[in-house]
Design a protein around this motif. Sequence first.
Motif, mmCIF file in Angstrom:
data_model
loop_
_atom_site.group_PDB
_atom_site.id
_atom_site.type_symbol
_atom_site.label_atom_id
_atom_site.label_comp_id
_atom_site.label_asym_id
_atom_site.label_seq_id
_atom_site.Cartn_x
_atom_site.Cartn_y
_atom_site.Cartn_z
ATOM 1 N N ARG A 135 0.815 -1.213 0.000
ATOM 2 C CA ARG A 135 0.000 0.000 0.000
ATOM 3 C C ARG A 135 0.851 1.267 0.000
ATOM 4 N NH1 ARG A 135 -5.032 -1.223 4.195
ATOM 5 N NH2 ARG A 135 -5.917 -3.011 3.034
ATOM 6 N N ARG A 136 2.143 1.109 0.252
ATOM 7 C CA ARG A 136 3.040 2.265 0.235
ATOM 8 C C ARG A 136 3.540 2.508 -1.177
ATOM 9 N NH1 ARG A 136 4.586 -0.640 4.703
ATOM 10 N NH2 ARG A 136 6.258 -1.608 3.489
ATOM 11 N N PRO A 137 3.526 3.749 -1.653
ATOM 12 C CA PRO A 137 4.025 4.034 -3.009
ATOM 13 C C PRO A 137 5.534 3.862 -3.091
ATOM 14 C CG PRO A 137 3.468 6.069 -1.861
ATOM 15 C CD PRO A 137 2.984 4.946 -0.985
ATOM 16 N N THR A 138 6.025 3.540 -4.277
ATOM 17 C CA THR A 138 7.472 3.399 -4.464
ATOM 18 C C THR A 138 8.154 4.758 -4.523
ATOM 19 O OG1 THR A 138 7.184 3.292 -6.872
ATOM 20 C CG2 THR A 138 7.235 1.203 -5.678
ATOM 21 N N ILE A 139 7.427 5.806 -4.928
ATOM 22 C CA ILE A 139 7.986 7.157 -5.000
ATOM 23 C C ILE A 139 7.229 8.056 -4.033
ATOM 24 C CG2 ILE A 139 8.321 9.183 -6.468
ATOM 25 C CD1 ILE A 139 8.671 7.318 -8.831
#
Length: 304
Positions: free
Chosen positions: A75-79
């Motif tokens: 659920r965490r964005p890569t950027i």
Amino acid sequence: MTTIPLTAAETTSRLPYPALAEELSALLADPQVVVPARLEHPLPGGASLFVMPANDGAVAITKLITFTPANAGSRRPTIQGDVVVFDIATGTRQLVLDGPTVTARRTAAVSLLAAQRLAPRRDGPLLIVGAGVQGLSHLEAFAAGLGVREVWINSRSAASAEALADHARGLGLDARVVDDAQAALAHCPLVVTATPASAAVLDAPPREDAFIAAVGAFTPRMVELGAAMCHDIARRGRVVVDTRDAEHEAGDLLQAGMDVAALPALADVVRGNCPRPAGPVLFKSCGWAGWDLAAARLAVRATG
């Protein structure tokens, strides 16, 4: 002075794609623009911190971004990160823009500007390989700026592909999910590759009237397009990079053994030094703080 960071939605509202593409073109003609080399600082676990400053005669920015590949699939964005905008005359912090939103929208707007100037055929269908953030932003940008009405979507994740197709239909577009991106090349004159870029996702010869925007690989170690495909396009048409920084960052082209320094950049296109070629076009985009500066300039005007 306290500047509250803009949300993703607030940042989006200040950066419509057609206007942003126009601002990018104007920035390339501005002699006061200064863009130092970006700093890529390796972090533990394979992550990176990017520090990207830039300025013109009135505005100075710094983009601070973390790229965390381990977040893929979570659920965490890569950027993640921010773009901080300062007024040069007073030193006042004017805005704090949502970094991932700026990255997504300016990257798609750069591809849009390149397609407006270089695509042999601009009406589509559009093939998007990769149904993540950049796939979504390019879908919206090409629909808004080129009038694309049909999109074909390929992704390793069936759920992501269907979600992007549903979004396209919500915009009034015809959309389909395809399992074979290579076969789809024969039907789509517009192509965007926006994948995690760990290996080549396309290597077949494209159509004679193809325009391919490759945005997923932005370091020397990354690659989306096969070497044979890159050389085929160079032989039959033209390869254009977004900036001279691509000489050190365009993994697809570097791993294909191409002389990236000899290729024209988007600034050459905008300034009229690189006319629209015959044959297929590969536009290789790696990113540049100047694109973030253009977004900041547009956002400041929209806010003020």
